[in-house]
Enzyme design. Structure first.
Site, PDB file in Angstrom:
ATOM      1  N   TYR A  58       1.006  -4.845  -8.691  1.00  0.00           N
ATOM      2  CA  TYR A  58       1.756  -4.170  -7.665  1.00  0.00           C
ATOM      3  C   TYR A  58       1.190  -4.476  -6.159  1.00  0.00           C
ATOM      4  O   TYR A  58       0.162  -5.277  -6.192  1.00  0.00           O
ATOM      5  CB  TYR A  58       1.770  -2.536  -7.742  1.00  0.00           C
ATOM      6  N   CYS A  59       2.109  -4.199  -5.440  1.00  0.00           N
ATOM      7  CA  CYS A  59       1.729  -4.498  -4.042  1.00  0.00           C
ATOM      8  C   CYS A  59       2.168  -3.360  -3.278  1.00  0.00           C
ATOM      9  O   CYS A  59       1.867  -2.150  -3.678  1.00  0.00           O
ATOM     10  CB  CYS A  59       2.493  -5.665  -3.389  1.00  0.00           C
ATOM     11  N   TYR A  60       2.460  -3.334  -1.873  1.00  0.00           N
ATOM     12  CA  TYR A  60       2.837  -2.122  -1.264  1.00  0.00           C
ATOM     13  C   TYR A  60       4.209  -1.568  -1.330  1.00  0.00           C
ATOM     14  O   TYR A  60       4.314  -0.406  -1.682  1.00  0.00           O
ATOM     15  CB  TYR A  60       2.956  -2.477   0.502  1.00  0.00           C
ATOM     16  N   GLY A 106       6.630  -3.485  -3.674  1.00  0.00           N
ATOM     17  CA  GLY A 106       7.252  -4.009  -4.766  1.00  0.00           C
ATOM     18  C   GLY A 106       7.993  -5.594  -4.558  1.00  0.00           C
ATOM     19  O   GLY A 106       8.522  -5.918  -5.267  1.00  0.00           O
ATOM     20  N   TYR A 144       2.850   0.319  -4.601  1.00  0.00           N
ATOM     21  CA  TYR A 144       2.116   1.399  -4.451  1.00  0.00           C
ATOM     22  C   TYR A 144       2.766   2.748  -3.752  1.00  0.00           C
ATOM     23  O   TYR A 144       2.490   3.983  -3.985  1.00  0.00           O
ATOM     24  CB  TYR A 144       0.798   1.342  -3.915  1.00  0.00           C
TER      25      TYR A 144
END
Length: 98
Positions: free
Chosen positions: A63-65, A67, A92
């Site tokens: 995961y990132c900020y 998606g 996230y």
């Protein structure tokens, strides 16, 4: 072989039920301010070490900020031989909405 995009709800079920590695690809400051329980922070600086040490048949959730970047990262891991790669839509920011 390719990666699979999953929703935050699907990710929460998988995290609770399965043994998988959760990878946070956000910057270190964001990771240190909050992350999914048991997530590991992987940056470009330590990516080679992770790839060389990790069992590629075990599932990973990235995961990132929001998606978006996680899709590119998921593709990268697939290209490096990982067999079950999941990318979490909404990142996230979606995880902490609930």
């Amino acid at each position: 072989m390719s990666f699979q995009c999953i929703s935050v709800d699907e990710a929460k079920k998988i995290v609770d039920e399965n043994n998988l590695t959760i990878i946070d690809i956000r910057d270190y400051n964001s990771f240190s301010q909050g992350h999914i329980d048991n997530a590991i922070h992987v940056e470009n600086l330590d990516i080679d070490s992770f790839i060389n040490k990790k069992n590629k048949s075990e599932a990973i959730l990235i995961y990132c900020y929001h998606g978006n970047s996680s899709k590119s990262a998921a593709n990268f891991f697939v290209q490096h031989g990982f067999e079950k790669v999941l990318s979490m839509d909404e990142g996230y920011s979606g995880w902490i909405k609930d």
